[in-house]
Design a protein around this motif. Structure first.
Motif, PDB file in Angstrom:
ATOM      1  N   GLY A  52       0.816  -1.207   0.000  1.00  0.00           N
ATOM      2  CA  GLY A  52       0.000   0.000   0.000  1.00  0.00           C
ATOM      3  C   GLY A  52       0.847   1.254   0.000  1.00  0.00           C
ATOM      4  O   GLY A  52       0.577   2.204  -0.751  1.00  0.00           O
ATOM      5  N   ARG A  53       1.885   1.281   0.820  1.00  0.00           N
ATOM      6  CA  ARG A  53       2.750   2.461   0.883  1.00  0.00           C
ATOM      7  C   ARG A  53       3.518   2.645  -0.429  1.00  0.00           C
ATOM      8  O   ARG A  53       3.734   3.771  -0.884  1.00  0.00           O
ATOM      9  CB  ARG A  53       3.706   2.342   2.069  1.00  0.00           C
ATOM     10  N   PHE A  54       3.921   1.530  -1.042  1.00  0.00           N
ATOM     11  CA  PHE A  54       4.637   1.591  -2.318  1.00  0.00           C
ATOM     12  C   PHE A  54       3.747   2.212  -3.397  1.00  0.00           C
ATOM     13  O   PHE A  54       4.175   3.117  -4.131  1.00  0.00           O
ATOM     14  CB  PHE A  54       5.072   0.179  -2.719  1.00  0.00           C
ATOM     15  N   VAL A  55       2.518   1.734  -3.498  1.00  0.00           N
ATOM     16  CA  VAL A  55       1.596   2.278  -4.492  1.00  0.00           C
ATOM     17  C   VAL A  55       1.251   3.730  -4.166  1.00  0.00           C
ATOM     18  O   VAL A  55       1.147   4.573  -5.067  1.00  0.00           O
ATOM     19  CB  VAL A  55       0.332   1.393  -4.581  1.00  0.00           C
ATOM     20  N   ARG A  56       1.086   4.038  -2.884  1.00  0.00           N
ATOM     21  CA  ARG A  56       0.792   5.413  -2.482  1.00  0.00           C
ATOM     22  C   ARG A  56       1.885   6.372  -2.966  1.00  0.00           C
ATOM     23  O   ARG A  56       1.596   7.459  -3.499  1.00  0.00           O
ATOM     24  CB  ARG A  56       0.671   5.498  -0.966  1.00  0.00           C
TER      25      ARG A  56
ATOM     26  N   ALA B 138      -1.754  12.098  -7.430  1.00  0.00           N
ATOM     27  CA  ALA B 138      -2.951  11.522  -6.815  1.00  0.00           C
ATOM     28  C   ALA B 138      -2.656  11.124  -5.371  1.00  0.00           C
ATOM     29  O   ALA B 138      -1.559  10.658  -5.057  1.00  0.00           O
ATOM     30  CB  ALA B 138      -3.425  10.305  -7.605  1.00  0.00           C
ATOM     31  N   ARG B 139      -3.630  11.293  -4.515  1.00  0.00           N
ATOM     32  CA  ARG B 139      -3.490  10.963  -3.096  1.00  0.00           C
ATOM     33  C   ARG B 139      -4.219   9.657  -2.804  1.00  0.00           C
ATOM     34  O   ARG B 139      -5.432   9.545  -3.033  1.00  0.00           O
ATOM     35  CB  ARG B 139      -4.063  12.083  -2.224  1.00  0.00           C
ATOM     36  N   LEU B 140      -3.492   8.680  -2.290  1.00  0.00           N
ATOM     37  CA  LEU B 140      -4.070   7.384  -1.936  1.00  0.00           C
ATOM     38  C   LEU B 140      -4.390   7.362  -0.443  1.00  0.00           C
ATOM     39  O   LEU B 140      -3.510   7.552   0.397  1.00  0.00           O
ATOM     40  CB  LEU B 140      -3.100   6.250  -2.276  1.00  0.00           C
ATOM     41  N   GLN B 141      -5.653   7.110  -0.111  1.00  0.00           N
ATOM     42  CA  GLN B 141      -6.063   6.929   1.279  1.00  0.00           C
ATOM     43  C   GLN B 141      -5.954   5.453   1.639  1.00  0.00           C
ATOM     44  O   GLN B 141      -6.383   4.579   0.878  1.00  0.00           O
ATOM     45  CB  GLN B 141      -7.507   7.378   1.485  1.00  0.00           C
ATOM     46  N   ILE B 142      -5.385   5.177   2.818  1.00  0.00           N
ATOM     47  CA  ILE B 142      -5.262   3.805   3.305  1.00  0.00           C
ATOM     48  C   ILE B 142      -5.874   3.759   4.707  1.00  0.00           C
ATOM     49  O   ILE B 142      -5.175   3.945   5.706  1.00  0.00           O
ATOM     50  CB  ILE B 142      -3.799   3.322   3.329  1.00  0.00           C
ATOM     51  N   PRO B 143      -7.179   3.540   4.805  1.00  0.00           N
ATOM     52  CA  PRO B 143      -7.817   3.541   6.125  1.00  0.00           C
ATOM     53  C   PRO B 143      -7.435   2.308   6.932  1.00  0.00           C
ATOM     54  O   PRO B 143      -7.073   1.265   6.378  1.00  0.00           O
ATOM     55  CB  PRO B 143      -9.305   3.533   5.786  1.00  0.00           C
ATOM     56  N   ASP B 144      -7.530   2.438   8.253  1.00  0.00           N
ATOM     57  CA  ASP B 144      -7.282   1.317   9.161  1.00  0.00           C
ATOM     58  C   ASP B 144      -8.598   0.569   9.350  1.00  0.00           C
ATOM     59  O   ASP B 144      -9.468   0.996  10.117  1.00  0.00           O
ATOM     60  CB  ASP B 144      -6.750   1.822  10.499  1.00  0.00           C
ATOM     61  N   LEU B 145      -8.743  -0.552   8.670  1.00  0.00           N
ATOM     62  CA  LEU B 145      -9.984  -1.316   8.716  1.00  0.00           C
ATOM     63  C   LEU B 145     -10.106  -2.165   9.972  1.00  0.00           C
ATOM     64  O   LEU B 145     -11.127  -2.811  10.187  1.00  0.00           O
ATOM     65  CB  LEU B 145     -10.097  -2.188   7.456  1.00  0.00           C
TER      66      LEU B 145
END
Length: 214
Positions: free
Chosen positions: A18-22, A30-37
């Motif tokens: 996720g961090r790599f793609v972000r 573009a801003r990637l959101q990665i919520p804590d599910l």
């Protein structure tokens, strides 16, 4: 356009993929959101709760969804239930047939204990400890179709050495998508479930699938 990454079961927003793609999306503006599910409590995790979290985060906006494992299944499910909202879908080792696979892997005796006790201790890999998970997770998963079919163009990345999500599920999903006249492309990789052996290769597959910047 909103970009959202859904991490897998017992993972977290610190997922390396996720961090790599972000970081690469940031280079495209573009801003990637990665919520804590895992929040507000891992014990009460369900697919239904995750679907609600996506609703709240996107607020009606169009989106590009990324999902890993359980997050991949949930991303496909949300997209299938919100036609026209998702511009592109990227699924990494998506956990199709979620409920049935979980039952088979757990076995009848352990399932009975889980139901009698109400919760089961699970390895939470991101946190490095065991955490309780309610039987409600499995009961809730049983409500949903094993292969949701989104209308969004879908890229599926699947490891051939995956021992968590068997590699036959991704081709079956793509076959069903094509049967219904929907766009899906499958990339099989010499990797396990984590799909982190060659992150630059992942991005080379992902980038052409994304909408043009701006």
């Amino acid at each position: 356009m909103r970009y959202l990454w859904l991490h897998g079961f017992s993972s977290s927003p610190d997922s390396g993929k996720g961090r790599f793609v972000r970081d690469h999306l940031a280079e495209r503006g573009a801003r990637l959101q990665i919520p804590d599910l895992n929040q507000p409590a891992f014990r009460d995790l369900t697919v239904t709760r995750m679907l609600g979290q996506i609703d709240a985060l996107l607020e009606g906006d169009p989106a590009v969804l990324f999902g890993s494992s359980l997050g991949g299944y949930t991303a496909a499910l949300w997209s299938a239930r919100h036609p026209g909202r998702v511009r592109a879908l990227v699924l990494l080792a998506p956990a199709f047939e979620l409920a049935e696979r979980w039952k088979r892997r757990t076995g009848p005796d352990e399932l009975r204990r889980w139901r009698e006790q109400g919760y089961e201790l699970m390895d939470h890999y991101a946190w490095g400890r065991k955490e309780p998970l309610s039987i409600g997770f499995l009961d809730d998963a049983d409500r949903y179709e094993p292969f949701p079919l989104p209308d969004a163009p879908t890229l599926v990345l699947q490891g051939l050495r995956d021992e968590v999500v068997t590699p036959d599920l991704a081709p079956e999903f793509v076959r069903r998508m094509h049967e219904w006249g929907r766009e899906a492309r499958l990339v099989l990789l010499d990797d396990g479930h984590e799909l982190n052996a060659d992150l630059p290769r992942l991005w080379r597959e992902i980038e052409p699938h994304l909408p043009a910047p701006g």
